[in-house]
Design an enzyme around this catalytic site. Structure first.
Site, PDB file in Angstrom:
ATOM      1  CB  CYS A 164      -0.919  -0.008   1.216  1.00  0.00           C
ATOM      2  SG  CYS A 164      -1.970   1.452   1.319  1.00  0.00           S
ATOM      3  CB  CYS A 200      -5.553   0.146   5.272  1.00  0.00           C
ATOM      4  SG  CYS A 200      -4.434  -0.672   4.141  1.00  0.00           S
TER       5      CYS A 200
END
EC number: 2.8.1.13
Length: 373
Positions: A103, A200
């Site tokens: 990410c 996340c």
């Protein structure tokens, strides 16, 4: 004193206290600050509340408080294509991925950085606990955050020199309690907001339930390395090397009451191997192979490095010798290591500096590949 007002810094704001204080500090230092909220995942929590909507409200409140413009940008497609598809593919291959590393590499310091440049940014900034220092020749070195318990260089290890050149980490020299105190003193609405946990895009949700929405589970046999049948596992993707909980076998198999751990997976036969004892022989290895090896500054194509390494987040450093060839490396441990897990990141350090890292492909015990997958 230098005039920072001509330097535009675009801050990735999540609605949490860390990114709020990041924006606050840069504004106080006189920079031209813009806040950006990244919507990476279409999500609702267990109560049906869209967490992104709630987080964006916090970004708006903080941006208004400190007096900076703000925007929301949607990276859901980029996130799905570059991070989530990788995450699923790794699980299909029997590995345990680290989506936070990907990410940062693909979204926060690629898609977001590219977007910030269209806004005329000189730098981007995030609330990560890490530091960047610049040599006289302009080379950027990434150092651990001062708060050892919060240092996030492990997750930033795939960043390139070009990305680091454009990055600021204003919290790197602070401890977490100091960050909370700054938020409280400034009266920021996020001062007491609890830290987010978990991956996340999963947030606080049950991981097993989440994963089963995307990958069909295939139950199979659970066995000891010497062939004893220990019952059924729920699906190899739900287990990681060295895991203790969730096996459902306790001490019911007579004799030794030592706890049971996952010690290996055989993807082709769909067998989960378990063993007793934290330091079970099958969990120990003496070296590993890594791919996608990358350094934060220029290095030769082929070289050997004596340094320290982490094989998982928040683990103490271990001494290693690294033989690098292109984007692959053999990492030899000074002391045997426990539960080296394919799919996770191995990250290299020279003292305080994070040098880079790679993704673990295989672990070896005295030259023999461990049957992890």
């Amino acid at each position: 004193m230098s005039d920072n007002s001509k330097t535009r810094v675009v801050v990735g704001m999540s609605g949490g206290v860390d990114s709020s204080v990041t924006a606050l500090l840069l504004k106080e230092q006189g920079y031209d600050v813009i806040g950006i909220f990244m919507k990476n995942w279409d999500d609702t929590d267990e109560n049906g509340v869209c967490t992104a909507t709630e987080d964006y409200k916090d970004v708006v409140a903080v941006a208004d408080q400190i007096g900076i413009p703000y925007y929301s940008v949607n990276f859901e497609k980029e996130y799905w294509d570059r991070v989530f598809e990788y995450f699923l593919a790794e699980y299909r291959a029997g590995r345990t991925p680290n989506p936070d590393v990907m990410c940062n590499k693909e979204i926060k310091f690629k898609a977001f950085l590219d977007y910030a440049m269209t806004l005329g940014a000189d730098y981007v900034a995030t609330g990560h606990y890490a530091r960047v220092v610049r040599d006289e020749d302009g080379t950027v070195h990434m150092l651990r955050g001062v708060d050892n318990g919060k240092d996030q260089t492990y997750f930033l290890s795939q960043l390139s020199q070009e990305q680091l050149q454009k990055t600021m980490f204003p919290l790197g020299h602070l401890e977490k309690p100091e960050v909370r105190k700054l938020a409280e003193e400034a009266g920021l609405s996020t001062a007491k907001k609890k830290d987010s946990t978990g991956i996340c895009f999963i947030g606080e949700k049950n991981f097993k339930n989440f994963l089963s929405n995307y990958l069909p589970a295939q139950p199979g046999r659970m066995m000891t390395v010497d062939g004893r049948d220990m019952g059924e596992h729920a699906g190899l993707m739900y287990y990681t090397i060295g895991q203790r909980g969730g096996l459902g076998i306790g001490g019911q198999h007579g004799g030794d009451n030592a706890p049971w751990f996952v010690v290996g997976k055989d993807l082709s036969k769909n067998i989960l191997y378990v063993g007793q004892g934290f330091y079970h022989d099958s969990l120990m290895s003496t070296s590993l192979e890594a791919s996608q090896v990358h350094f934060t500054r220029e290095m030769p194509e082929e070289f050997t490095l004596e340094c320290t390494a982490k094989f998982r987040y928040r683990q103490p450093d271990s001494k290693v010798t690294v033989h690098v060839k292109g984007d692959k490396a053999e990492v030899i441990f000074t002391e045997p290591q426990r539960a080296i897990t394919p799919g996770q990141a191995v990250v290299f350090y020279d003292g305080e500096e994070c040098l880079g890292g790679g993704l673990i492909d295989n672990a070896y015990r005295d030259g023999q590949v461990c049957q992890y997958i």
